[in-house]
Design a protein around this motif. Structure first.
Motif, PDB file in Angstrom:
ATOM      1  N   GLN A 209      43.886  38.169  43.794  1.00 32.55           N
ATOM      2  CA  GLN A 209      45.272  38.199  43.247  1.00 32.55           C
ATOM      3  C   GLN A 209      46.387  37.509  43.930  1.00 32.55           C
ATOM      4  OE1 GLN A 209      45.097  40.658  40.629  1.00 32.55           O
ATOM      5  NE2 GLN A 209      43.011  41.113  41.230  1.00 32.55           N
TER       6      GLN A 209
ATOM      7  N   HIS B 191      53.469  33.779  38.215  1.00 31.29           N
ATOM      8  CA  HIS B 191      53.050  34.932  38.934  1.00 31.29           C
ATOM      9  C   HIS B 191      54.002  35.723  39.932  1.00 31.29           C
ATOM     10  CE1 HIS B 191      48.708  34.607  37.271  1.00 31.29           C
ATOM     11  NE2 HIS B 191      48.995  33.388  37.224  1.00 31.29           N
TER      12      HIS B 191
ATOM     13  N   ASP C 298      38.204  39.702  45.229  1.00 30.25           N
ATOM     14  CA  ASP C 298      38.974  40.085  44.193  1.00 30.25           C
ATOM     15  C   ASP C 298      40.211  39.217  44.369  1.00 30.25           C
ATOM     16  OD1 ASP C 298      39.847  40.695  41.778  1.00 30.25           O
ATOM     17  OD2 ASP C 298      40.002  42.782  42.302  1.00 30.25           O
TER      18      ASP C 298
END
Length: 331
Positions: free
Chosen positions: A128, A157, A126
């Motif tokens: 990020q 980001h 996952d």
């Protein structure tokens, strides 16, 4: 005597008729020396235009050379080593800012997003973006579109490329993938097909796309010196018409069909990888569907350059972009 003359006359007339017909069949084509910044599936519409005969239909012969670097493309154009260059639009701004008396004009857009992908050495379930912090990031050459878009996305980001990463930018463009393969970096920014090849070989894992994160920019365009365009206006128009046909063909064709069409330019790459890469680019809308480089995209490019500290001066759309030719062939 009469029996001898008739066959001779027939033979002579046949020769007279055949020569013009043969000449028509071998009509000389106009040659365009085209310099591309790299060889990438990202440029699929160009290769499709070559293999599907769109340039040939316009009476053009394309001599394609890969010169490996935006600076080298511009040097080739300025020194008359090539007629048209395929490279990032930022290079035309760099040359213009130096006071070029014969500026390089963007006239046909090929790609409209960034074409690189973020590849992780280790598999990430996952991903990020914050996971990049404190990692060793193998980036692209300073001042080039991949590097500027890469930094733009990282900042978006909340990542400071200079302070939050161990950023490596001193490796030549052509050697970045081999550097990662040899163990340099935790993450790398790669074009296709190398990103998919690494993933298939287990050397890396694609975790994000810089193209989907950055929005529309004139990432790669066809450009030529203003003098060349003025002296060869019909040739440039034919080139742009062939490009537009190819863009429409790519837009309407399946990824598998496109992969087969461009395979001659990637003989060492499996057809499965080609199809996968083409599909990635089609899905995220990387291939421009027409040659027009609009003002919004041009301004977005300069925002990204400014953010990276690489914009030498602000340049208006009308100074370095010609959309008249594209609009004409589309109509």
């Amino acid at each position: 005597m009469k029996k001898w003359i008739k066959p001779y006359v027939v033979f002579f007339l046949a020769i007279v008729l055949i020569i013009p017909l043969a000449a028509c069949g071998q009509e000389k084509k106009e040659t365009i020396r085209l310099a591309e910044v790299t060889r990438s599936i990202f440029y699929a519409p160009l290769y499709a235009a070559l293999t599907e005969g769109f340039f040939e239909d316009e009476g053009l012969k394309i001599e394609l050379t890969t010169v490996w670097g935006g600076d080298k493309v511009m040097t080739s154009l300025i020194s008359d080593g090539s007629d048209i260059g395929l490279v990032g639009s930022e290079t035309s701004i760099y040359v213009y800012a130096r006071g070029a008396s014969d500026p390089v004009i963007n006239f046909g857009q090929l790609t409209q997003t960034d074409g690189t992908f973020l590849v992780s050495r280790d598999e990430v379930d996952d991903f990020q973006w914050e996971q990049l912090k404190d990692s060793t990031f193998l980036g692209q050459r300073k001042g080039g579109m991949p590097q500027m878009v890469g930094e733009f996305v990282l900042k978006k980001h909340g990542i400071d490329p200079q302070n939050d990463l161990n950023l490596i930018q001193n490796i030549d463009f052509a050697n970045i993938s081999s550097a990662f393969a040899s163990g340099t970096g935790d993450y790398v920014q790669l074009f296709e097909p190398q990103a998919s090849i690494f993933e298939k070989e287990g050397r890396g894992h694609i975790v994000a796309s810089f193209g989907t994160e950055s929005g529309h920019v004139p990432y790669t365009t066809f450009m030529a010196k203003q003098s060349y365009m003025e002296e060869n206006s019909e040739t440039v128009e034919k080139f742009t018409r062939a490009l537009y046909k190819a863009q429409q063909w790519v837009s309407e064709s399946d990824s598998a069909v496109i992969a087969e069409a461009i395979q001659p330019f990637f003989e060492d790459t499996e057809l499965e990888i080609l199809e996968m890469a083409v599909d990635r680019y089609k899905t995220q809308g990387s291939f421009a569907t027409d040659p027009i480089l609009d003002e919004e995209e041009w301004n977005n490019l300069q925002v990204i350059m400014e953010e990276a500290g690489e914009l030498p001066k602000e340049v208006s759309h009308e100074e370095l972009v010609n959309t008249t030719i594209a609009e004409k062939v589309m109509n």
